[in-house]
Design an enzyme around this catalytic site. Structure first.
Site, PDB file in Angstrom:
ATOM      1  N   GLY A 182     -39.034  93.257  32.578  1.00  0.00           N
ATOM      2  CA  GLY A 182     -39.664  94.523  32.202  1.00  0.00           C
ATOM      3  C   GLY A 182     -39.247  95.674  33.101  1.00  0.00           C
ATOM      4  CE1 TYR A 183     -41.764 101.284  35.710  1.00  0.00           C
ATOM      5  CE2 TYR A 183     -39.671 101.421  36.862  1.00  0.00           C
ATOM      6  CZ  TYR A 183     -40.877 101.981  36.507  1.00  0.00           C
ATOM      7  OH  TYR A 183     -41.199 103.243  36.926  1.00  0.00           O
ATOM      8  CG  LEU A 184     -37.442  96.906  29.458  1.00  0.00           C
ATOM      9  CD1 LEU A 184     -37.454  96.747  27.933  1.00  0.00           C
ATOM     10  CD2 LEU A 184     -36.790  95.695  30.107  1.00  0.00           C
ATOM     11  N   GLY A 227     -29.679  99.631  31.529  1.00  0.00           N
ATOM     12  CA  GLY A 227     -28.974  98.353  31.711  1.00  0.00           C
ATOM     13  C   GLY A 227     -29.557  97.297  30.783  1.00  0.00           C
ATOM     14  CG  HIS A 228     -33.557  95.869  31.453  1.00  0.00           C
ATOM     15  ND1 HIS A 228     -34.042  96.803  32.334  1.00  0.00           N
ATOM     16  CD2 HIS A 228     -33.655  94.674  32.084  1.00  0.00           C
ATOM     17  CE1 HIS A 228     -34.435  96.204  33.437  1.00  0.00           C
ATOM     18  NE2 HIS A 228     -34.205  94.918  33.328  1.00  0.00           N
ATOM     19  NE  ARG A 258     -36.941  93.488  43.566  1.00  0.00           N
ATOM     20  CZ  ARG A 258     -36.667  92.317  42.970  1.00  0.00           C
ATOM     21  NH1 ARG A 258     -35.493  92.132  42.405  1.00  0.00           N
ATOM     22  NH2 ARG A 258     -37.558  91.344  42.944  1.00  0.00           N
TER      23      ARG A 258
HETATM   24  P1  AMP Z   1     -34.393  91.892  35.320  1.00  0.00           P
HETATM   25  O1  AMP Z   1     -35.422  92.551  34.462  1.00  0.00           O
HETATM   26  O2  AMP Z   1     -34.089  92.635  36.579  1.00  0.00           O
HETATM   27  O3  AMP Z   1     -34.666  90.421  35.526  1.00  0.00           O
HETATM   28  O4  AMP Z   1     -33.026  91.960  34.486  1.00  0.00           O
HETATM   29  C1  AMP Z   1     -32.963  91.432  33.184  1.00  0.00           C
HETATM   30  C2  AMP Z   1     -31.526  91.399  32.751  1.00  0.00           C
HETATM   31  O5  AMP Z   1     -30.995  92.719  32.759  1.00  0.00           O
HETATM   32  C3  AMP Z   1     -30.634  90.558  33.684  1.00  0.00           C
HETATM   33  O6  AMP Z   1     -29.720  89.802  32.896  1.00  0.00           O
HETATM   34  C4  AMP Z   1     -29.944  91.618  34.497  1.00  0.00           C
HETATM   35  O7  AMP Z   1     -28.687  91.198  35.001  1.00  0.00           O
HETATM   36  C5  AMP Z   1     -29.768  92.720  33.466  1.00  0.00           C
HETATM   37  N1  AMP Z   1     -29.547  94.011  34.127  1.00  0.00           N
HETATM   38  C6  AMP Z   1     -30.306  94.551  35.108  1.00  0.00           C
HETATM   39  N2  AMP Z   1     -29.762  95.708  35.530  1.00  0.00           N
HETATM   40  C7  AMP Z   1     -28.627  95.890  34.803  1.00  0.00           C
HETATM   41  C8  AMP Z   1     -27.602  96.899  34.780  1.00  0.00           C
HETATM   42  N3  AMP Z   1     -27.636  97.952  35.593  1.00  0.00           N
HETATM   43  N4  AMP Z   1     -26.584  96.760  33.904  1.00  0.00           N
HETATM   44  C9  AMP Z   1     -26.530  95.669  33.082  1.00  0.00           C
HETATM   45  N5  AMP Z   1     -27.455  94.700  33.057  1.00  0.00           N
HETATM   46  C10 AMP Z   1     -28.490  94.799  33.906  1.00  0.00           C
END
Ligand code: AMP
Length: 292
Positions: A32-34, A37-38, A189
């Site tokens: 979450g906190y999308l 990138g997500h 983060r």
């Molecule tokens: P998280 O919510 O941080 O667990 O991330 C969920 C998914 O989004 C994971 O597969 C991450 O690698 C991907 N992700 C996070 N930040 C980015 C970004 N800047 N670009 C591409 N994918 C991302």
């Protein structure tokens, strides 16, 4: 319209319905906190599958006691708007009790060797938590494809390996890192950074690019690594955790540049740890091959 499920049974039955109609399912697991990138993973899932689904779950198993589980940023309404915008039709948003009824799990998944260094060295229980929740999510969702960001490069390698080792019938798809205009890799983060730390944080991407340039001009792997170290050391607000040139599959540090390698880097900015990575450019591989 996004259907939000807090129950595993209801999410599973919605996807069973889709599959019965012959539709392929693409899955994006998130905490979450999308951000964009997500969102890029969701767009890829929607483009390549009949149905795109996501999970939003801050997984306690992958946080150590001293980490930011309780303060991890959350904004479900905004997240669901992003999911809808990117064509996600079902979201699993379970409670911790729904995912881990009865408290701590007795069954965990551990991936050896490629989890020892880098993130695994700084966060010893992290990858067992990731591997366990991802395996559980694959079992719940049964996706044909699952989308992960190259941003967490070691995590992508771990998930690819676990799906292969456990014969899980899913294609793990790695997606490119989405960056802010100044090069900082987007991360949930990043909100922890104060103004000065935020201004300093692009040094990670700068260090990677400088190292890629050095590799292109034929520098040996030790020099390429040193370029990253020196660049981060020149930024007073950054404290280097690791900088390495690795084989992209085994994540073993390399002595000589060659095909399929990756530059990995992580540093602390105050109490916030940021990571980034970049492919070793193909021309670097060519130029070192020319010299041998
Ligand atoms: P998280 O919510 O941080 O667990 O991330 C969920 C998914 O989004 C994971 O597969 C991450 O690698 C991907 N992700 C996070 N930040 C980015 C970004 N800047 N670009 C591409 N994918 C991302």
């Amino acid at each position: 319209m996004v259907d939000v499920h807090d129950s595993i049974a209801s999410f599973r039955s919605a996807l069973d319905d889709e599959r019965r109609r012959g539709r392929t399912v693409g899955f994006v697991p998130t905490m979450g906190y999308l951000h964009d990138g997500h969102a890029s993973l969701m767009s890829a899932a929607a483009a390549e599958n009949d149905v795109a689904v996501a999970s939003i779950f801050v997984n306690p198993l992958q946080f150590a006691a001293n980490e930011d589980l309780s303060t991890y940023p959350r904004d479900l309404d905004r997240d669901l708007a992003i999911c809808a915008d990117r064509g996600v039709s079902h979201v699993l948003n379970p409670t911790v009790e729904e995912m881990y009824p009865g408290g701590p799990v007795l069954t965990t998944v551990t991936v050896d060797r490629i989890t020892r260094n880098f993130e695994g060295a700084s966060r010893p229980e992290h990858f067992a938590g990731v591997a366990t929740v991802v395996t559980k999510l694959f079992s719940i969702v049964g996706p044909g494809r699952a989308y992960f960001g190259e941003k967490d490069f070691q995590q992508l390698a771990v998930v690819t390996r676990l799906a292969s080792d456990l014969s899980i019938p899913v294609q793990v798809v790695g997606c490119p890192i989405v960056r802010e205009a100044d090069g900082l890799a987007m991360s949930s983060r990043n909100v922890y950074l104060d103004e000065a730390q935020r201004a300093a944080a692009p040094v990670l991407h700068e260090a990677l690019r400088a190292a890629a340039t050095a590799a292109t001009s034929g520098a040996p792997a030790t020099d390429v690594r040193q370029v990253m170290i020196d660049r981060v050391d020149s930024e007073a607000l950054a404290e280097l955790d690791y900088a390495e040139v690795v084989d992209a599959t085994t994540l073993e540090p390399v002595d000589d540049l060659g095909p399929g390698q990756r530059l990995l880097i992580a540093a602390h900015f105050g109490r916030t740890r940021l990571l980034d990575n970049l492919a070793v450019p193909v021309r670097a591989v060519d130029s070192s091959a020319d010299r041998s």
